[in-house]
Design an enzyme around this catalytic site. Structure first.
Site, short mmCIF file in Angstrom:
data_model
loop_
_atom_site.label_atom_id
_atom_site.label_comp_id
_atom_site.label_asym_id
_atom_site.label_seq_id
_atom_site.Cartn_x
_atom_site.Cartn_y
_atom_site.Cartn_z
N GLU A 1 10.39 0.88 -8.08
CA GLU A 1 9.62 -0.28 -8.50
C GLU A 1 8.66 0.13 -9.63
OE1 GLU A 1 5.92 -2.29 -7.55
OE2 GLU A 1 6.93 -2.74 -5.65
N ARG B 1 9.42 -9.11 -7.81
CA ARG B 1 8.94 -7.97 -8.61
C ARG B 1 9.62 -7.96 -9.99
NH1 ARG B 1 6.15 -7.95 -4.68
NH2 ARG B 1 5.31 -6.17 -3.56
N SER C 1 4.01 0.55 -3.42
CA SER C 1 5.44 0.71 -3.12
C SER C 1 6.11 1.42 -4.28
CB SER C 1 6.12 -0.64 -2.93
OG SER C 1 5.47 -1.40 -1.97
N1 EPU Z 1 8.94 -0.24 7.66
C1 EPU Z 1 9.30 0.88 8.36
N2 EPU Z 1 8.70 2.07 8.06
C2 EPU Z 1 7.77 2.17 7.10
C3 EPU Z 1 7.39 1.02 6.38
C4 EPU Z 1 8.00 -0.19 6.67
O1 EPU Z 1 10.16 0.83 9.24
O2 EPU Z 1 7.26 3.29 6.89
C5 EPU Z 1 9.59 -1.54 7.99
C6 EPU Z 1 9.05 -2.22 9.24
O3 EPU Z 1 10.13 -2.86 9.86
C7 EPU Z 1 8.09 -3.25 8.69
C8 EPU Z 1 8.82 -3.66 7.43
O4 EPU Z 1 9.38 -2.46 6.93
O5 EPU Z 1 7.95 -4.33 9.55
C9 EPU Z 1 7.94 -4.30 6.37
O6 EPU Z 1 6.84 -3.46 6.08
P1 EPU Z 1 5.56 -4.02 5.32
O7 EPU Z 1 5.11 -5.28 5.94
O8 EPU Z 1 4.59 -2.91 5.19
O9 EPU Z 1 6.12 -4.46 3.92
P2 EPU Z 1 7.08 -3.72 2.89
O10 EPU Z 1 8.37 -4.44 2.79
O11 EPU Z 1 7.12 -2.29 3.19
C10 EPU Z 1 6.26 -5.23 0.88
C11 EPU Z 1 5.75 -5.02 -0.50
C12 EPU Z 1 4.29 -4.57 -0.48
C13 EPU Z 1 3.48 -5.65 0.20
C14 EPU Z 1 4.04 -5.87 1.61
C15 EPU Z 1 3.39 -7.02 2.33
C16 EPU Z 1 7.69 -4.39 -1.80
C17 EPU Z 1 8.40 -3.30 -2.51
N3 EPU Z 1 6.57 -4.03 -1.18
O12 EPU Z 1 6.24 -3.95 1.53
O13 EPU Z 1 3.84 -4.44 -1.82
O14 EPU Z 1 2.12 -5.30 0.27
O15 EPU Z 1 5.46 -6.19 1.53
O16 EPU Z 1 3.81 -8.24 1.78
O17 EPU Z 1 8.12 -5.54 -1.84
C18 EPU Z 1 3.51 -2.94 -3.65
O18 EPU Z 1 4.33 -3.62 -4.27
O19 EPU Z 1 2.95 -1.94 -4.16
C19 EPU Z 1 3.22 -3.29 -2.26
C20 EPU Z 1 2.44 -2.54 -1.49
#
Ligand code: EPU
Length: 338
Positions: free
Chosen positions: A334, A163, A238
């Site tokens: 972010e 990012r 995010s």
């Molecule tokens: N999780 C929770 N609670 C929540 C959300 C997430 O416990 O409410 C934990 C879970 O363990 C889950 C893990 O976080 O397995 C990862 O969640 P997710 O796969 O939804 O990914 P993320 O880390 O929350 C990142 C990016 C997203 C992108 C997804 C998929 C960032 C800041 N965000 O989210 O990007 O779509 O991975 O690759 O890196 C964006 O930048 O706007 C965005 C949506």
């Protein structure tokens, strides 16, 4: 003569749907208009606006807001394996991804349904499901705000990180990105399906040998299941970045929070999903009148309609304080706070 308007609402120009005014506003649809606007005196502050999908507007913008509305997609060159595609900055990102899939060009399928425009994608090196823009990015053209000169930035010069890019550091606010060139595959597509959610989505559809179009559909289904559609509920994806902490700190945290998830970054660092920290802090699904934390993904703050950006900012600061107190981890926004 370019039409510069006064006191224009930005509500329809930001995906959070925050209703603030731009003191001056202009929409440009070619680079000569852009150069003309940039060279106008009398506007000391200029704000470049793309898809408005990565910003929280907390006040009226005492600036000339320049809406980049450059359109067009063209093939620069190609060989048997690759096509080099130039997309203008004002193209909607997801529509561009759909265009690439229609032509069976590979590389962008995992980045389906990311809100925003092509021209802002390099700024934060958009990424999802194991793929980042930098994986296909060749270069972008940009016009310098102070001189109206055109410069090209190669992938290396952009210095992409998680990012992050040169456009968030040394080159911040100094350039308007006008077009981006990506190298996409014409055959032997390099599929990225290791991400757990993609695997299970494909399995549930009984797809063993997915095409790039199948992967795109899977990503769309996953995103639609947990991320709110900005057309229905205002949001900026995010709100926070996932923090990186030392492995030793992580080991200590595990003593108190045995279920804390992590992704390895290096031998000495891990990335923690901020969504987990925020959920564990009790914020998931919390609603404060017309704004709150999304019920299916704690990383996303939402405007249910009519919220003030300053209220959402205060909520984000309360979340940061709580996460710091509970886990001794500082999470960073972010989105750009303006
Ligand atoms: N999780 C929770 N609670 C929540 C959300 C997430 O416990 O409410 C934990 C879970 O363990 C889950 C893990 O976080 O397995 C990862 O969640 P997710 O796969 O939804 O990914 P993320 O880390 O929350 C990142 C990016 C997203 C992108 C997804 C998929 C960032 C800041 N965000 O989210 O990007 O779509 O991975 O690759 O890196 C964006 O930048 O706007 C965005 C949506």
């Amino acid at each position: 003569m370019i039409d510069i308007q006064q006191n224009i609402s930005l509500k329809d120009y930001n995906t959070f749907g925050i209703d603030v005014l731009a003191e001056h506003f202009v929409s440009i649809s070619n680079t000569s208009e852009l150069k003309e606007v940039l060279s106008q005196n009398g506007f000391p502050k200029k704000l470049i606006l793309g898809g408005g999908s990565n910003m929280l507007l907390t006040q009226n913008q005492n600036a000339l807001v320049i809406h980049v509305n450059l359109k067009g997609i063209s093939v620069e060159k190609e060989d048997d394996n690759y096509v080099y595609v130039r997309a203008q900055a004002g193209e909607n990102w997801h529509e561009f991804v759909l265009w690439s899939l229609k032509h069976n060009y590979g590389g962008l399928e995992n980045l389906s349904l990311i809100p925003g425009n092509v021209g802002t994608a390099p700024i934060q090196n958009i990424g999802a499901y194991g793929v980042e823009l930098k994986d296909t990015f060749v270069s972008c053209d940009a016009i310098e705000v102070d001189t109206s000169e055109t410069t090209s930035f190669t992938n290396e010069v952009c210095n992409f990180g998680y990012r992050n890019s040169i456009f968030k550091i040394e080159a911040k606010d100094k350039y308007v990105i006008t077009s981006v060139i990506l190298r996409l595959t014409k055959q032997n597509h390099k599929l990225k399906i290791d991400y757990g959610a993609i695997r299970s989505e494909l399995a549930s559809k009984k797809i063993a040998n997915p095409t790039i179009q199948d992967i795109s559909k899977a990503v769309i289904a996953i995103r639609e299941s947990k991320l709110p559609n900005p057309k229905e509920i205002g949001n900026s994806g995010s709100f926070f970045k996932n923090p990186v902490i030392s492995s030793s700190k992580f080991e200590k945290l595990k003593e108190n929070f045995s279920s804390i998830p992590s992704y390895p970054i290096s031998d000495s660092e891990v990335k923690i999903p901020a969504g987990w920290l925020i959920e564990t802090g009790g914020f998931k699904g919390k609603r404060f009148g017309n704004y709150g934390v999304h019920k299916k993904q704690a990383l996303v703050l939402v405007n249910y309609g009519g919220a003030q950006g300053s209220d959402i900012l205060k909520l984000s600061q309360l979340i940061q304080k709580t996460v710091l107190r509970l886990f001794d981890i500082a999470i960073e926004a972010e989105v750009n706070i303006l």
